[in-house]
Design an enzyme around this catalytic site. Structure first.
Site, PDB file in Angstrom:
ATOM      1  N   ASP A 193       0.678  -1.128  -0.084  1.00  0.00           N
ATOM      2  CA  ASP A 193       0.077   0.014  -0.066  1.00  0.00           C
ATOM      3  C   ASP A 193       0.998   1.172   0.010  1.00  0.00           C
ATOM      4  O   ASP A 193       2.155   1.183  -0.096  1.00  0.00           O
ATOM      5  CB  ASP A 193      -0.947  -0.004   1.254  1.00  0.00           C
ATOM      6  CG  ASP A 193      -0.331   0.070   2.676  1.00  0.00           C
ATOM      7  OD1 ASP A 193       0.310   0.940   2.785  1.00  0.00           O
ATOM      8  OD2 ASP A 193      -0.662  -0.673   3.618  1.00  0.00           O
TER       9      ASP A 193
ATOM     10  N   TYR B 217       4.851 -10.037   5.938  1.00  0.00           N
ATOM     11  CA  TYR B 217       3.927 -10.355   7.043  1.00  0.00           C
ATOM     12  C   TYR B 217       4.451 -11.328   8.056  1.00  0.00           C
ATOM     13  O   TYR B 217       5.258 -12.498   7.822  1.00  0.00           O
ATOM     14  CB  TYR B 217       2.729 -11.137   6.440  1.00  0.00           C
ATOM     15  CG  TYR B 217       1.796 -10.125   5.718  1.00  0.00           C
ATOM     16  CD1 TYR B 217       1.979  -8.805   5.850  1.00  0.00           C
ATOM     17  CD2 TYR B 217       0.670 -10.541   5.025  1.00  0.00           C
ATOM     18  CE1 TYR B 217       1.233  -7.922   5.269  1.00  0.00           C
ATOM     19  CE2 TYR B 217      -0.147  -9.597   4.381  1.00  0.00           C
ATOM     20  CZ  TYR B 217       0.025  -8.352   4.482  1.00  0.00           C
ATOM     21  OH  TYR B 217      -0.872  -7.456   3.886  1.00  0.00           O
TER      22      TYR B 217
ATOM     23  N   LYS C  23     -12.731  -3.061  -1.660  1.00  0.00           N
ATOM     24  CA  LYS C  23     -11.929  -2.066  -1.075  1.00  0.00           C
ATOM     25  C   LYS C  23     -10.405  -2.030  -2.012  1.00  0.00           C
ATOM     26  O   LYS C  23      -9.834  -3.003  -2.455  1.00  0.00           O
ATOM     27  CB  LYS C  23     -11.568  -2.358   0.244  1.00  0.00           C
ATOM     28  CG  LYS C  23     -10.851  -1.220   0.976  1.00  0.00           C
ATOM     29  CD  LYS C  23     -10.784  -1.366   2.562  1.00  0.00           C
ATOM     30  CE  LYS C  23      -9.644  -1.957   2.940  1.00  0.00           C
ATOM     31  NZ  LYS C  23      -9.500  -2.173   4.394  1.00  0.00           N
TER      32      LYS C  23
ATOM     33  N   LYS D 166      -6.993   0.257  -2.580  1.00  0.00           N
ATOM     34  CA  LYS D 166      -5.790   1.308  -1.932  1.00  0.00           C
ATOM     35  C   LYS D 166      -5.631   2.415  -2.726  1.00  0.00           C
ATOM     36  O   LYS D 166      -5.848   2.405  -3.887  1.00  0.00           O
ATOM     37  CB  LYS D 166      -4.475   0.355  -1.999  1.00  0.00           C
ATOM     38  CG  LYS D 166      -4.611  -0.690  -1.090  1.00  0.00           C
ATOM     39  CD  LYS D 166      -4.620  -0.622   0.526  1.00  0.00           C
ATOM     40  CE  LYS D 166      -4.703  -1.910   1.218  1.00  0.00           C
ATOM     41  NZ  LYS D 166      -4.620  -1.555   2.718  1.00  0.00           N
TER      42      LYS D 166
ATOM     43  N   ASP E 166      -8.948   3.037   0.699  1.00  0.00           N
ATOM     44  CA  ASP E 166      -7.922   3.124   2.047  1.00  0.00           C
ATOM     45  C   ASP E 166      -6.817   3.691   1.618  1.00  0.00           C
ATOM     46  O   ASP E 166      -6.098   3.471   0.718  1.00  0.00           O
ATOM     47  CB  ASP E 166      -7.879   1.634   2.187  1.00  0.00           C
ATOM     48  CG  ASP E 166      -6.689   1.434   3.395  1.00  0.00           C
ATOM     49  OD1 ASP E 166      -6.504   2.463   3.896  1.00  0.00           O
ATOM     50  OD2 ASP E 166      -6.471   0.158   3.680  1.00  0.00           O
TER      51      ASP E 166
ATOM     52  N   ASN F   5      -4.401   4.592   3.686  1.00  0.00           N
ATOM     53  CA  ASN F   5      -3.247   3.956   4.585  1.00  0.00           C
ATOM     54  C   ASN F   5      -2.345   5.311   5.079  1.00  0.00           C
ATOM     55  O   ASN F   5      -1.113   5.220   4.786  1.00  0.00           O
ATOM     56  CB  ASN F   5      -2.240   3.153   3.952  1.00  0.00           C
ATOM     57  CG  ASN F   5      -2.826   1.998   3.606  1.00  0.00           C
ATOM     58  OD1 ASN F   5      -3.653   1.368   2.712  1.00  0.00           O
ATOM     59  ND2 ASN F   5      -2.655   0.986   4.683  1.00  0.00           N
TER      60      ASN F   5
ATOM     61  N   GLU G 129     -10.852   4.863   4.286  1.00  0.00           N
ATOM     62  CA  GLU G 129     -10.159   4.283   5.479  1.00  0.00           C
ATOM     63  C   GLU G 129      -8.756   4.906   5.535  1.00  0.00           C
ATOM     64  O   GLU G 129      -8.001   5.353   4.755  1.00  0.00           O
ATOM     65  CB  GLU G 129     -10.182   2.973   5.185  1.00  0.00           C
ATOM     66  CG  GLU G 129      -9.329   2.138   6.291  1.00  0.00           C
ATOM     67  CD  GLU G 129      -9.403   0.627   5.802  1.00  0.00           C
ATOM     68  OE1 GLU G 129     -10.481   0.247   5.512  1.00  0.00           O
ATOM     69  OE2 GLU G 129      -8.527  -0.007   6.353  1.00  0.00           O
TER      70      GLU G 129
ATOM     71  N   GLU H 252      -6.886   0.352  12.238  1.00  0.00           N
ATOM     72  CA  GLU H 252      -5.758  -0.896  12.263  1.00  0.00           C
ATOM     73  C   GLU H 252      -4.628  -0.341  13.017  1.00  0.00           C
ATOM     74  O   GLU H 252      -3.884  -1.096  13.515  1.00  0.00           O
ATOM     75  CB  GLU H 252      -5.605  -1.033  10.946  1.00  0.00           C
ATOM     76  CG  GLU H 252      -4.812  -0.324   9.995  1.00  0.00           C
ATOM     77  CD  GLU H 252      -4.830  -0.903   8.532  1.00  0.00           C
ATOM     78  OE1 GLU H 252      -5.813  -0.870   7.962  1.00  0.00           O
ATOM     79  OE2 GLU H 252      -3.627  -1.237   8.096  1.00  0.00           O
TER      80      GLU H 252
ATOM     81  N   ASP I 121      -8.464  -3.223  15.582  1.00  0.00           N
ATOM     82  CA  ASP I 121      -7.404  -4.524  15.203  1.00  0.00           C
ATOM     83  C   ASP I 121      -7.267  -5.487  16.478  1.00  0.00           C
ATOM     84  O   ASP I 121      -6.977  -4.740  17.604  1.00  0.00           O
ATOM     85  CB  ASP I 121      -6.047  -3.886  14.833  1.00  0.00           C
ATOM     86  CG  ASP I 121      -5.300  -4.776  14.342  1.00  0.00           C
ATOM     87  OD1 ASP I 121      -4.872  -5.003  13.056  1.00  0.00           O
ATOM     88  OD2 ASP I 121      -4.640  -5.701  15.211  1.00  0.00           O
TER      89      ASP I 121
ATOM     90  N   HIS J 236     -10.644  -4.825  11.243  1.00  0.00           N
ATOM     91  CA  HIS J 236      -9.537  -4.813  10.362  1.00  0.00           C
ATOM     92  C   HIS J 236      -8.946  -6.115  10.356  1.00  0.00           C
ATOM     93  O   HIS J 236      -8.876  -6.924  11.487  1.00  0.00           O
ATOM     94  CB  HIS J 236      -8.259  -3.991  10.855  1.00  0.00           C
ATOM     95  CG  HIS J 236      -6.885  -4.031  10.043  1.00  0.00           C
ATOM     96  ND1 HIS J 236      -5.800  -4.702  10.746  1.00  0.00           N
ATOM     97  CD2 HIS J 236      -6.653  -3.935   8.723  1.00  0.00           C
ATOM     98  CE1 HIS J 236      -4.844  -4.845   9.711  1.00  0.00           C
ATOM     99  NE2 HIS J 236      -5.404  -4.351   8.656  1.00  0.00           N
ATOM    100  N   ALA J 237      -8.601  -6.551   9.227  1.00  0.00           N
ATOM    101  CA  ALA J 237      -7.990  -8.152   9.271  1.00  0.00           C
ATOM    102  C   ALA J 237      -6.952  -8.047   7.822  1.00  0.00           C
ATOM    103  O   ALA J 237      -6.722  -7.292   7.138  1.00  0.00           O
ATOM    104  CB  ALA J 237      -8.953  -9.132   9.084  1.00  0.00           C
TER     105      ALA J 237
ATOM    106  N   GLU K 150     -13.322  -7.535   7.402  1.00  0.00           N
ATOM    107  CA  GLU K 150     -12.438  -7.650   6.399  1.00  0.00           C
ATOM    108  C   GLU K 150     -11.999  -9.021   6.232  1.00  0.00           C
ATOM    109  O   GLU K 150     -11.943  -9.809   7.104  1.00  0.00           O
ATOM    110  CB  GLU K 150     -11.173  -6.681   6.667  1.00  0.00           C
ATOM    111  CG  GLU K 150     -10.233  -6.576   5.505  1.00  0.00           C
ATOM    112  CD  GLU K 150      -9.113  -5.347   5.621  1.00  0.00           C
ATOM    113  OE1 GLU K 150      -8.817  -4.816   6.860  1.00  0.00           O
ATOM    114  OE2 GLU K 150      -8.536  -5.043   4.660  1.00  0.00           O
TER     115      GLU K 150
END
Lengths: 442, 442
Positions: free
Chosen positions: B26, B34, B219, B221, B249, B251, B275, B302, B325, B352-353, B383
């Site tokens: 994003d 992750y 959704k 970005k 979103d 971010n 978002e 989030e 979150d 948020h997920a 999400e």
């Protein structure tokens, strides 16, 4: 001097066993071991290093050290010129490191570590030009000073051009103000008399001694128990008389309604401010408290995480005193952003200090604030606590309740080499000896 | 079962090389790997463990692991009963550990780590009673559920007795709502189609496939470049048609005034929400944006650090959707506090997920919210992102755009044993192989 390049970085875990004497004890932090994540930036120039630290109170200091190590690596290989020519961009590259920002962003461990690294760069810069940090700051042109600031998320209250204009408008009298600082220093107040863990007798005799030394502002810790707070406030008020100023510090112990009720009960002792009445994150809560307890001023900042929170505290008329912290914020660059916003909202900056190294840091920041930004000491006092100064090569100097202007090049935070060895955690001699003693006692 | 005692704790650094494919990219996080700080609480009962994790996106995950280790040690030696009988006190002992709170407090690394430990305790509790976490929650009495919450700093908007009353008022229809969840699940939306790093063609074909699968909310970005945002919004709007909902979103990419201007420009694509239009710390900024771009709703959460920030977002009418979150907040206890405050202010919770494990977590939280707290799915979507579910023993299940109710005991976060070995950082086989490959390429 040829081009200065940062060739390596170290981060050291230093801890001082202050919890033994309950120095620094308050309602939320009963047993701090004052600590520092200490950064050294090495260079290609013999004898030239940048030193910076962030302050913590013990457990978890290793997290700040580990974060500082990751961030300091981003400075290695860079030239000092390359960094400071676009210092705002370098600052953002640390504060918004694309993966690490997730675990902040711009708050907590990673932001404390950012301060250690960024302040080491400023120390290096100041040493390289042979000036104390405050003098480097006031000698920058308005454009140069403003170029160090990342304005992301604050342009709705302050744009770079406005900041330049504000600084330009302070040019008149600047030379005189610098002379003032060199001659008489910046007004300070003492917190050393009022720690929560001290007995009434100890508080009484510390207050009497401080009055003798010329102090005019005194702060006590409150928040653990209202009856106890009243008793201790009475002891201090009696010891300092009606004319000197008494401040109270609740260290976030109260909820919003509780803070209002308790401060109404403590108003009889004529407090000048109530510091950290509730959560440092509660902008609207501070605003509600401020509205309810006038004329007592609300003060906060030592745990306000970044410029975005200060922006809102100012927008919401939530604070009468801005207690920025030189390590909680991401170093000098973000402190400047907050000082400029405070000027914009006409709120006095009274920096947080104490701990280890914070007094050394803020002795530079308040000089720069007075000479270049605010131009006044009215309603302004910088915190002073007389602990742990002996570990610095050039400790801050207090005389008759005022910070004297630092004279040596740098940001004043360079520690004695033997301290870096003795207090290293957990393997330095001080801590190793304590572990041995603890083992023997078992 | 005899008394369950926590006998030991491990914390593991797990990272997945997701940046290879730009999954999850994003405007602020171009290359996330992750990651999870994964906690295992061992007990005196054969085969009974509590598992919990906190989610990060790579560098600095080790800081969360180190913090989780320090905090998990505080659970070792305790009985499960002893903890959950006064869960709020245990929660506070972690969230306000007297020395570690300095490097938060209740935010960033230490709070993310708190979530990993606290969620492991809930997992242990749910497993010990043989229920999925959501079922454990909805079977608690109102008094029991409320007793798990630390109300410090939120009593000005919600007192424990009021929270009990709110839960009691939802008793009617609760059994029916539980049947609803078991029969049809909870509405979800997908973010998998709109990552910033994907090409238009990839976005178009992912949208078409998602429509086929029954998704109704999409959704994308935005925030890197307005012209690019318009083009991509047009691609998605065309692919999903006018009736399905499109969310955007940013971010945190914009300043306040910029967010207002850009959303006015993007309003033509009929977004349901924007978002993270700006800094997650800017409560007043979100409120200003919300006032300026109605009827587009503002959503954030989030990276909202704790219940104190959510309290203010609600007080200030700054958000139309509450995107808590499960790891950013300090685990289930604080999520419950935020869900109850959202109910109080009549703001839908849309958690948020994504990441790793967050979908598994929130599949429990939304069930509990619907059955016991909010009682409705109106304007609510949870999400969903279809990454990394294969690493869990009981991955969340999506059917026709809805989360199905988890059936297995626990909080659903227990990973496959081979994942804990393969993805351990930096020495697990996946990472060791990459280092070898990188070395060979040099």
């Amino acid at each position: 001097m040829s081009t200065i390049r940062i060739t390596g970085a170290d981060a050291i875990d230093l801890r001082f066993p202050t919890s033994d004497l309950r120095d620094g004890s308050d309602a939320m932090h009963p047993d701090p071991d004052y600590s520092a994540a200490y950064v050294v930036l090495r260079t290609n120039q013999p004898g030239l290093e940048g030193h910076g630290l962030t302050f913590t109170i013990g457990r978890g200091n290793d997290l700040c050290v580990a974060a500082a190590r990751l961030l300091a690596d981003m400075a290695v290989g860079r030239t000092l010129d390359g960094i400071v020519t676009d210092f705002a961009a370098f600052w953002r590259s640390l504060a918004s490191e694309p993966q690490m920002r997730w675990i902040g962003p711009e708050k907590g461990v990673v932001h404390l570590a950012t301060a250690a690294v960024i302040n080491a760069v400023w120390d290096l810069w100041a040493k390289s030009v042979g000036k104390p940090l405050w003098k480097l700051l006031v000698d920058l042109t308005p454009e140069e000073l403003v170029s160090t600031i990342d304005f992301r998320y604050i342009t709705d209250v302050l744009q770079p051009e406005e900041a330049v204009g504000m600084l330009q408008s302070m040019a008149a009298g600047k030379a005189q103000r610098e002379e003032d600082m060199l001659a008489t220093g910046y007004p300070a107040y003492t917190t050393s008399a009022g720690w929560l863990g001290y007995s009434d007798d100890k508080v009484r005799s510390l207050c009497a001694a401080a009055v003798e030394e010329g102090w005019t502002h005194f702060k006590i810790k409150v928040g653990a128990d209202l009856a106890d707070d009243r008793r201790r406030a009475a002891v201090v008020r009696e010891a300092i008389g009606p004319a000197r100023r008494l401040m109270m510090d609740a260290n976030q112990r109260w909820d919003v309604d509780e803070a209002i009720d308790n401060m109404r009960a403590l108003a009889a002792f004529d407090p000048w401010w109530i510091e950290e009445p509730t959560s440092p994150d509660d902008i609207l809560g501070h605003a509600a408290i401020a509205r309810s307890i006038e004329p007592i001023g609300v003060a906060t900042g030592e745990q306000c995480q970044n410029r975005v929170v200060f922006k809102q505290l100012l927008q919401a008329n939530a604070i009468a005193f801005c207690q920025l912290d030189s390590c909680r914020l991401g170093g000098v660059n973000e402190c400047l952003a907050v000082m400029l916003m405070a000027k914009r909202f006409d709120v006095p900056v009274c920096p947080h200090a104490g701990g280890v190294g914070l007094c050394e840091y803020i002795s530079h920041l308040v000089m720069a604030d007075y000479v270049a930004i605010s131009g006044t000491t009215e309603n302004r006092v910088a915190e002073y606590v007389d602990h742990l100064h002996e570990h610095f090569l050039e400790p801050c100097v207090i005389h008759r309740g005022r910070y004297l202007a630092p004279r040596q090049p740098g940001y004043g935070i360079t520690m004695r080499p033997e301290t870096l060895v003795q207090y290293a955690y957990p393997h330095g001699p001080v801590w190793a000896a304590r572990q041995l003693a603890a083992g023997a006692a078992r």
